[in-house]
Design a protein around this motif. Structure first.
Motif, PDB file in Angstrom:
ATOM      1  N   PRO A  21      33.170  30.987  42.195  1.00 30.61           N
ATOM      2  CA  PRO A  21      31.841  31.438  42.634  1.00 30.61           C
ATOM      3  C   PRO A  21      31.892  32.377  43.833  1.00 30.61           C
ATOM      4  N   ILE A  22      32.692  33.447  43.691  1.00 32.74           N
ATOM      5  CA  ILE A  22      32.880  34.373  44.811  1.00 32.74           C
ATOM      6  C   ILE A  22      32.612  35.823  44.404  1.00 32.74           C
ATOM      7  N   SER A  23      32.195  36.050  43.173  1.00 35.82           N
ATOM      8  CA  SER A  23      31.811  37.365  42.653  1.00 35.82           C
ATOM      9  C   SER A  23      33.000  38.260  42.302  1.00 35.82           C
ATOM     10  N   SER A  24      33.305  38.309  41.024  1.00 38.73           N
ATOM     11  CA  SER A  24      34.365  39.210  40.555  1.00 38.73           C
ATOM     12  C   SER A  24      33.927  40.667  40.703  1.00 38.73           C
ATOM     13  N   THR A  25      32.643  40.950  40.409  1.00 41.03           N
ATOM     14  CA  THR A  25      32.141  42.324  40.532  1.00 41.03           C
ATOM     15  C   THR A  25      32.252  42.818  41.969  1.00 41.03           C
ATOM     16  N   GLY A  26      31.891  41.945  42.913  1.00 42.30           N
ATOM     17  CA  GLY A  26      31.998  42.321  44.321  1.00 42.30           C
ATOM     18  C   GLY A  26      33.419  42.601  44.736  1.00 42.30           C
ATOM     19  N   HIS A  27      34.347  41.759  44.298  1.00 43.76           N
ATOM     20  CA  HIS A  27      35.751  41.965  44.652  1.00 43.76           C
ATOM     21  C   HIS A  27      36.320  43.217  43.991  1.00 43.76           C
ATOM     22  N   LEU A  28      35.912  43.475  42.744  1.00 44.14           N
ATOM     23  CA  LEU A  28      36.370  44.691  42.067  1.00 44.14           C
ATOM     24  C   LEU A  28      35.852  45.935  42.778  1.00 44.14           C
ATOM     25  N   ALA A 162      25.884  32.119  39.931  1.00 44.30           N
ATOM     26  CA  ALA A 162      24.442  32.069  39.702  1.00 44.30           C
ATOM     27  C   ALA A 162      24.102  31.054  38.620  1.00 44.30           C
ATOM     28  N   ALA A 163      24.888  31.053  37.539  1.00 44.28           N
ATOM     29  CA  ALA A 163      24.615  30.128  36.438  1.00 44.28           C
ATOM     30  C   ALA A 163      24.900  28.680  36.828  1.00 44.28           C
ATOM     31  N   ILE A 164      26.016  28.440  37.490  1.00 42.04           N
ATOM     32  CA  ILE A 164      26.380  27.077  37.894  1.00 42.04           C
ATOM     33  C   ILE A 164      25.356  26.501  38.859  1.00 42.04           C
ATOM     34  N   PHE A 165      25.016  27.254  39.882  1.00 43.54           N
ATOM     35  CA  PHE A 165      24.120  26.729  40.905  1.00 43.54           C
ATOM     36  C   PHE A 165      22.669  26.705  40.452  1.00 43.54           C
TER      37      PHE A 165
END
Length: 263
Positions: A21-28, A162-165
């Motif tokens: 839950p740390i954002s793959s899009t953000g890291h990319l 987003a989906a998990i939380f």
């Protein structure tokens, strides 16, 4: 840096971060500031490589859902997965066609990481009151579907987070149950998103993509994604998501403090 090596590194990064839950899009996006920007097709297609890993991990569960639809419990779960996907597809397409999306620059990603971390801390605190509830209700399905669209509109939010939380906020107290539903609904969601981008790419000419580099990144994302999701499924059985929240807050704050004006 060699373009093929850069693609490999991006694929590994995608696989490692897609399910956390740390954002793959953000890291990319952050990584591409140093490794070179990539197309929307590249970024979404390698996410599907990671989603392929989920398909492999959950292959028995998917098979049981596909073949056991005559059983009320299996059919109910499958219908709720379908409802969540339908909400995502309708709202997501409307947002896409309407241009409702923040620019993929570092500043909004940093804010999304930071604020998302704070939200995780608050949701984890509230989830303590839900006890051992594992039931996926219709409310949970609809909220999860909408949450995936929010993640698409706000880069850095993290689709899986987003989906998990959203599931936890809607009343699912058991993290493994919330995680499983979020991961399973992500399979049709990301494959549909990839299909949309491929179709759009072909309609626009389809001759500018580096397909070899995309293939390398796709395979790397699949392999590392498989490893990451197996680890996470074991982790959530006895741990909270709080460490990931603090990681998001720290990374978001570091990016904001280190950004030049106007980034």
């Amino acid at each position: 840096m060699n373009d093929l090596l850069a693609a490999l590194l991006l694929g590994i990064l995608e696989g490692l971060t897609e399910f956390l839950p740390i954002s793959s899009t953000g890291h990319l996006l952050i990584a591409q500031h140093w490794l070179g920007a990539r197309s929307d097709l590249f970024n979404i297609a390698i996410q599907s490589g990671a989603i392929l890993a989920i398909t492999l991990v959950y292959r028995q569960r998917i098979w049981s859902l596909a073949t056991g639809w005559q059983q009320p419990a299996q059919r109910d779960y499958l219908l709720k997965l379908s409802a969540a996907f339908a909400v995502t597809a309708v709202l997501g397409l409307a947002a896409k066609l309407g241009g409702v999306e923040l620019p993929e620059t570092v500043t909004p990603v940093a804010w999304a990481l930071l604020l998302g971390g704070v939200a995780i801390l608050l949701i984890e605190r509230r989830a303590r009151h839900f006890g051992d509830i594992a039931e996926i209700t219709w409310k949970v399905a609809l909220v999860v579907g909408a949450a995936q669209v929010v993640a698409g509109v706000f880069p850095g939010t993290s689709r899986s987070a987003a989906a998990i939380f959203a599931a936890m906020l809607a009343g699912v107290g058991r993290r493994p149950a919330a995680t499983e539903f979020a991961f399973l609904v992500g399979i049709p969601t990301m494959f549909a998103a990839t299909g949309y981008e491929v179709l759009r790419h072909l309609m626009e000419g389809g001759d500018a993509e580096a397909w070899g580099e995309l293939a390398v990144a796709f395979v790397a994302a699949t392999i590392t994604g498989f490893i990451a999701v197996r680890w996470l499924l074991g982790y959530v059985k006895g741990h909270t998501f709080v460490p990931f929240a603090w990681y998001r807050i720290a990374l978001g704050a570091a990016l904001l403090l280190g950004l030049p004006a106007g980034s």
